[in-house]
Each structure stands twice: as structure tokens, then as C-alpha cells.
Design a protein around this motif. Structure first.
Motif, PDB file in Angstrom:
ATOM      1  N   ALA A 285      59.802   5.830  63.919  1.00 45.60           N
ATOM      2  CA  ALA A 285      59.845   6.777  65.028  1.00 45.60           C
ATOM      3  C   ALA A 285      60.050   8.204  64.531  1.00 45.60           C
ATOM      4  O   ALA A 285      59.477   9.157  65.064  1.00 45.60           O
ATOM      5  N   ALA A 286      60.879   8.357  63.492  1.00 51.63           N
ATOM      6  CA  ALA A 286      61.160   9.682  62.943  1.00 51.63           C
ATOM      7  C   ALA A 286      60.248  10.045  61.774  1.00 51.63           C
ATOM      8  O   ALA A 286      60.340  11.144  61.233  1.00 51.63           O
ATOM      9  N   GLY A 287      59.380   9.121  61.355  1.00 47.72           N
ATOM     10  CA  GLY A 287      58.464   9.388  60.257  1.00 47.72           C
ATOM     11  C   GLY A 287      59.159   9.580  58.924  1.00 47.72           C
ATOM     12  O   GLY A 287      58.857  10.513  58.182  1.00 47.72           O
ATOM     13  N   ARG A 288      60.068   8.654  58.582  1.00 43.12           N
ATOM     14  CA  ARG A 288      60.842   8.826  57.350  1.00 43.12           C
ATOM     15  C   ARG A 288      61.252   7.466  56.776  1.00 43.12           C
ATOM     16  O   ARG A 288      61.165   6.433  57.443  1.00 43.12           O
ATOM     17  N   ALA A 289      61.704   7.510  55.522  1.00 42.41           N
ATOM     18  CA  ALA A 289      62.168   6.302  54.844  1.00 42.41           C
ATOM     19  C   ALA A 289      63.288   6.675  53.887  1.00 42.41           C
ATOM     20  O   ALA A 289      63.414   7.836  53.468  1.00 42.41           O
ATOM     21  N   ARG A 290      64.101   5.691  53.544  1.00 41.65           N
ATOM     22  CA  ARG A 290      65.126   5.911  52.519  1.00 41.65           C
ATOM     23  C   ARG A 290      65.374   4.605  51.779  1.00 41.65           C
ATOM     24  O   ARG A 290      65.215   3.506  52.321  1.00 41.65           O
ATOM     25  N   LYS A 291      65.710   4.753  50.519  1.00 39.76           N
ATOM     26  CA  LYS A 291      66.045   3.583  49.710  1.00 39.76           C
ATOM     27  C   LYS A 291      67.561   3.564  49.485  1.00 39.76           C
ATOM     28  O   LYS A 291      68.188   4.619  49.340  1.00 39.76           O
ATOM     29  N   HIS A 292      68.106   2.375  49.427  1.00 39.88           N
ATOM     30  CA  HIS A 292      69.554   2.245  49.318  1.00 39.88           C
ATOM     31  C   HIS A 292      70.019   2.029  47.879  1.00 39.88           C
ATOM     32  O   HIS A 292      71.224   1.956  47.622  1.00 39.88           O
ATOM     33  N   SER A 293      69.089   1.923  46.980  1.00 40.24           N
ATOM     34  CA  SER A 293      69.400   1.896  45.555  1.00 40.24           C
ATOM     35  C   SER A 293      68.155   2.374  44.817  1.00 40.24           C
ATOM     36  O   SER A 293      67.086   2.513  45.411  1.00 40.24           O
ATOM     37  N   GLU A 294      68.282   2.606  43.521  1.00 36.21           N
ATOM     38  CA  GLU A 294      67.143   3.085  42.744  1.00 36.21           C
ATOM     39  C   GLU A 294      66.031   2.033  42.736  1.00 36.21           C
ATOM     40  O   GLU A 294      66.273   0.852  42.487  1.00 36.21           O
ATOM     41  N   MET A 295      64.820   2.486  43.007  1.00 44.29           N
ATOM     42  CA  MET A 295      63.673   1.591  42.966  1.00 44.29           C
ATOM     43  C   MET A 295      62.411   2.424  42.874  1.00 44.29           C
ATOM     44  O   MET A 295      62.317   3.497  43.484  1.00 44.29           O
TER      45      MET A 295
ATOM     46  N   ILE B  78      59.731  -1.694  28.717  1.00 43.57           N
ATOM     47  CA  ILE B  78      59.515  -3.120  28.980  1.00 43.57           C
ATOM     48  C   ILE B  78      60.841  -3.864  28.931  1.00 43.57           C
ATOM     49  O   ILE B  78      61.142  -4.695  29.799  1.00 43.57           O
ATOM     50  N   ARG B  79      61.638  -3.566  27.911  1.00 45.54           N
ATOM     51  CA  ARG B  79      62.940  -4.222  27.771  1.00 45.54           C
ATOM     52  C   ARG B  79      63.848  -3.896  28.959  1.00 45.54           C
ATOM     53  O   ARG B  79      64.521  -4.772  29.511  1.00 45.54           O
ATOM     54  N   THR B  80      63.837  -2.631  29.364  1.00 46.88           N
ATOM     55  CA  THR B  80      64.665  -2.215  30.491  1.00 46.88           C
ATOM     56  C   THR B  80      64.234  -2.908  31.778  1.00 46.88           C
ATOM     57  O   THR B  80      65.064  -3.399  32.553  1.00 46.88           O
ATOM     58  N   ALA B  81      62.918  -2.968  32.011  1.00 45.60           N
ATOM     59  CA  ALA B  81      62.400  -3.618  33.213  1.00 45.60           C
ATOM     60  C   ALA B  81      62.705  -5.115  33.202  1.00 45.60           C
ATOM     61  O   ALA B  81      63.022  -5.701  34.245  1.00 45.60           O
ATOM     62  N   ARG B  82      62.621  -5.707  32.035  1.00 44.92           N
ATOM     63  CA  ARG B  82      62.862  -7.149  31.915  1.00 44.92           C
ATOM     64  C   ARG B  82      64.316  -7.501  32.196  1.00 44.92           C
ATOM     65  O   ARG B  82      64.620  -8.544  32.777  1.00 44.92           O
ATOM     66  N   LEU B  83      65.237  -6.625  31.805  1.00 45.29           N
ATOM     67  CA  LEU B  83      66.665  -6.912  31.928  1.00 45.29           C
ATOM     68  C   LEU B  83      67.278  -6.377  33.216  1.00 45.29           C
ATOM     69  O   LEU B  83      68.450  -6.644  33.508  1.00 45.29           O
ATOM     70  N   ALA B  84      66.504  -5.619  33.986  1.00 49.50           N
ATOM     71  CA  ALA B  84      67.041  -4.992  35.193  1.00 49.50           C
ATOM     72  C   ALA B  84      67.457  -6.039  36.223  1.00 49.50           C
ATOM     73  O   ALA B  84      66.788  -7.063  36.397  1.00 49.50           O
ATOM     74  N   LYS B  85      68.566  -5.763  36.896  1.00 56.09           N
ATOM     75  CA  LYS B  85      68.992  -6.604  38.004  1.00 56.09           C
ATOM     76  C   LYS B  85      68.169  -6.218  39.228  1.00 56.09           C
ATOM     77  O   LYS B  85      68.215  -5.068  39.666  1.00 56.09           O
ATOM     78  N   ARG B  86      67.412  -7.154  39.763  1.00 53.66           N
ATOM     79  CA  ARG B  86      66.431  -6.822  40.783  1.00 53.66           C
ATOM     80  C   ARG B  86      66.808  -7.354  42.163  1.00 53.66           C
ATOM     81  O   ARG B  86      67.322  -8.456  42.304  1.00 53.66           O
ATOM     82  N   SER B  87      66.536  -6.516  43.146  1.00 57.64           N
ATOM     83  CA  SER B  87      66.602  -6.915  44.551  1.00 57.64           C
ATOM     84  C   SER B  87      65.207  -6.746  45.131  1.00 57.64           C
ATOM     85  O   SER B  87      64.475  -5.845  44.726  1.00 57.64           O
ATOM     86  N   PRO B  88      64.809  -7.583  46.079  1.00 54.62           N
ATOM     87  CA  PRO B  88      63.484  -7.406  46.681  1.00 54.62           C
ATOM     88  C   PRO B  88      63.410  -6.097  47.453  1.00 54.62           C
ATOM     89  O   PRO B  88      64.408  -5.620  48.002  1.00 54.62           O
ATOM     90  N   ALA B  89      62.216  -5.530  47.498  1.00 61.75           N
ATOM     91  CA  ALA B  89      62.043  -4.229  48.141  1.00 61.75           C
ATOM     92  C   ALA B  89      62.472  -4.250  49.598  1.00 61.75           C
ATOM     93  O   ALA B  89      62.993  -3.246  50.113  1.00 61.75           O
ATOM     94  N   HIS B  90      62.284  -5.382  50.287  1.00 59.42           N
ATOM     95  CA  HIS B  90      62.652  -5.425  51.703  1.00 59.42           C
ATOM     96  C   HIS B  90      64.163  -5.396  51.914  1.00 59.42           C
ATOM     97  O   HIS B  90      64.626  -5.221  53.044  1.00 59.42           O
ATOM     98  N   ASP B  91      64.954  -5.561  50.842  1.00 65.40           N
ATOM     99  CA  ASP B  91      66.405  -5.400  50.936  1.00 65.40           C
ATOM    100  C   ASP B  91      66.855  -3.997  50.544  1.00 65.40           C
ATOM    101  O   ASP B  91      68.025  -3.660  50.712  1.00 65.40           O
ATOM    102  N   VAL B  92      65.948  -3.204  50.004  1.00 62.37           N
ATOM    103  CA  VAL B  92      66.297  -1.883  49.472  1.00 62.37           C
ATOM    104  C   VAL B  92      65.761  -0.741  50.325  1.00 62.37           C
ATOM    105  O   VAL B  92      66.445   0.271  50.528  1.00 62.37           O
ATOM    106  N   LEU B  93      64.546  -0.882  50.837  1.00 61.69           N
ATOM    107  CA  LEU B  93      63.880   0.216  51.533  1.00 61.69           C
ATOM    108  C   LEU B  93      64.037   0.083  53.040  1.00 61.69           C
ATOM    109  O   LEU B  93      63.773  -0.967  53.617  1.00 61.69           O
TER     110      LEU B  93
END
Length: 306
Positions: free
Chosen positions: A133-143, A113-128
Motif C-alpha cells: 500500500a505504501a510502496g516500500r519494503a524492509r529487511k529484518h536482517s542482512e540479506m 564461497i566459504r562465507t556463503a557456505r558457512l552463513a546461517k540462513r533464514s528463508p527470504a519470506h522470514d526476512v523481507l
């Protein structure tokens, strides 16, 4: 015409289908198809399944492409789009906070809970990033992604799709509080759906809707919550704070053409709250009903925008 009512377990809840077909209709084949439809959604998107496709994406290293099934890519794409339009109120990247507070398969953890509360967050639409067309996805940071605010709605859409493939053109299909109506009843009337009174002690209808070719979903703070020092915390996370919403509306009910959208927007409206939610609903042409708590009855007034 005979009335059929079938149901079964899925996604920690229950799916159901009500429809009218001739008395010699092969209901067992239709039931099997509906079971397969919701089971496939669960296998792809449930955080309770360590081997599911969503958890493969969660476990992947940033920058690496992950092959994903089309259904999951559809839901991820819708989640990112609604997240962007809602200004981040709906965010599928809150899996770490949801799990930390005990709304996932593991118990709540003060450290997480403490870790989640203090985490620096970016919205998912900026990360994923999605490559449909190729049937794939990638994230640009941990999420860590969580689709609990949208997957059941998609499951309802898949239920209705399976029904149509078996010749069922009219019916009412649901998973928990997410519902989709096709056509009308044999008498020409729409399908009656109750908006529940947001009271954890009593299950009763607050009001009724009559639906035709429409989906509805409700998100609220009165069914899934935890008690912390006598204070009730909703299962819906605040994307900015990484913790449960504080003083949210009692519930938000949204009408949409498909249940996946209704499901996601109901969650977004809970996060936005009445004032911001109603303003955005007016701008987008969404039909939204907010209910507020009013002690001791549990109900205050409904606020509606369309």
C-alpha cells in the motif's frame, strides 16, 4: 493478416514476439512499447546494474524502509509466496551465494564461497517485509536478493501486456527459455514451443508443446554452469547449503497461467528434485516435466505431474 517477428536484447538474453496483425499495423510503435517494458524490468531488477532498485534494497540497512516501484514489489511478493509454498526451495535471498560462485557480475571468489557456505540462513519470506500500500519494503536482517529465477518470467508477462495495449490479442512472447502464449494462431492452432534436449553440446528439441493462453518456463543445469575439478555445478543454488545444487535433474519445465509463476516454479522444482517435486506438483495441481540425464545421449526419461 501479416506475420510479424520482432526481437531484441534484454537481461543478458534476447526477447522475442511473434504475432499476426493487418499489413498496415504500426509495428514500430508496438516494438518500442515492448522494448520499454523489458528495459523497465531490467532497470528495476538486474543485479548487473549497480543503480537498480533491487540493489538499493540490497544495500539498505536492516530495519529501514526502502521505497520501491510497483513492478519490483510484485515480483518480490510472488517470490516470497512461492518460496513459502515450496518450503524454501525457491529463495530470492541467495544473492550472496550466486555472486560468490561467479554467476553474477563479479568473478567467483573462494573467500566469498566459504562465507556463503558457512552463513546461517533464514528463508527470504522470514526476512523481507513488504508494504504494498505504501510502496516500500524492509529487511529484518542482512540479506542479498537475486531475482534471476523469476524476473525474466515477469518480463515476458510485461511483453505480452505491452502487446495487448497495442491491440495484439494473440501471439507468442519469450525471453530466453521463458515463454507465454496468447490466444491461437490464425489457423486456430495453438503456438508450438519446443522443450529443449538438456545437452550442452547440441541444441535440439526433446519434445513439443502446443500452447494457448498459457506460459511455460524451463530451468536446467546444461546452459549456465561452472566446472570445478571436472565436476559440473549448476547455476541454481541450494538454499540450505548456500552452494550450487549437486546432482540436480537435467531440467524442469513448468506450465502456469503467467510466466512469472512458471519461471519461479521451474527453479523450485530443480531444487526439490524429481521425487519431492512431483509430489508437490500433484498436491498443487502444477504441470511439471522433469528430464533426467542419460549418458551418452544426454536424455533419460521424462517424469510428468499435473
Amino acid at each position: 493478416m501479416k506475420r510479424y517477428a520482432i526481437n531484441g536484447p534484454t537481461m543478458g538474453a534476447c526477447w522475442s514476439a511473434v504475432f499476426h496483425m493487418p499489413s498496415d499495423f504500426d509495428v514500430s510503435s508496438a516494438r518500442r512499447a515492448m522494448i520499454d517494458a523489458v528495459t523497465e524490468v531490467d532497470k528495476q531488477m538486474s543485479n548487473w546494474r549497480p543503480e537498480c532498485d533491487l540493489n538499493r534494497l540490497n544495500a539498505a540497512r536492516p530495519g529501514g524502509w526502502v521505497a520501491l516501484p510497483d513492478g519490483l514489489l510484485t515480483v518480490l511478493g510472488a517470490g516470497l509466496a512461492i518460496g513459502h509454498i515450496s518450503g524454501g526451495a525457491f529463495d530470492i535471498g541467495m544473492g550472496d551465494a550466486t555472486a560468490a560462485w561467479g554467476f553474477g557480475p563479479a568473478e567467483a571468489s573462494e573467500d566469498r564461497i566459504r562465507t556463503a557456505r558457512l552463513a546461517k540462513r533464514s528463508p527470504a519470506h522470514d526476512v523481507l517485509e513488504l508494504d504494498r500500500a505504501a510502496g516500500r519494503a524492509r529487511k529484518h536482517s542482512e540479506m542479498c536478493f537475486d531475482l534471476n529465477g523469476i524476473a525474466k518470467g515477469y518480463g515476458v508477462d510485461q511483453l505480452s501486456k505491452a502487446a495487448r495495449q497495442h491491440g495484439i490479442e494473440a501471439g507468442l512472447f519469450a525471453i530466453d527459455g521463458e515463454v507465454r502464449a496468447l490466444g491461437t494462431q490464425p489457423n486456430g492452432r495453438g503456438w508450438s514451443v519446443a522443450v529443449e534436449m538438456p545437452n550442452p553440446e547440441v541444441r535440439a528439441a526433446h519434445s513439443m508443446l502446443e500452447l494457448q493462453d498459457c506460459a511455460v518456463a524451463t530451468s536446467g543445469d546444461y546452459r549456465h554452469w561452472i566446472d570445478v575439478a571436472g565436476y559440473r555445478l549448476s547455476h541454481t543454488m541450494d538454499p540450505q547449503l548456500g552452494m550450487p545444487l549437486r546432482d540436480p535433474p537435467a531440467s524442469a519445465t513448468v506450465l502456469a497461467c503467467d510466466c512469472m509463476s512458471a519461471d519461479a516454479w521451474a527453479t523450485a522444482m530443480m531444487v526439490l528434485g524429481e521425487a519431492c517435486g512431483l509430489a508437490l506438483a500433484e498436491k498443487l495441481g502444477l504441470s511439471v516435466l522433469f528430464l533426467k540425464h542419460d549418458q551418452p545421449t544426454g536424455i533419460g526419461c521424462g517424469l510428468f505431474a499435473r
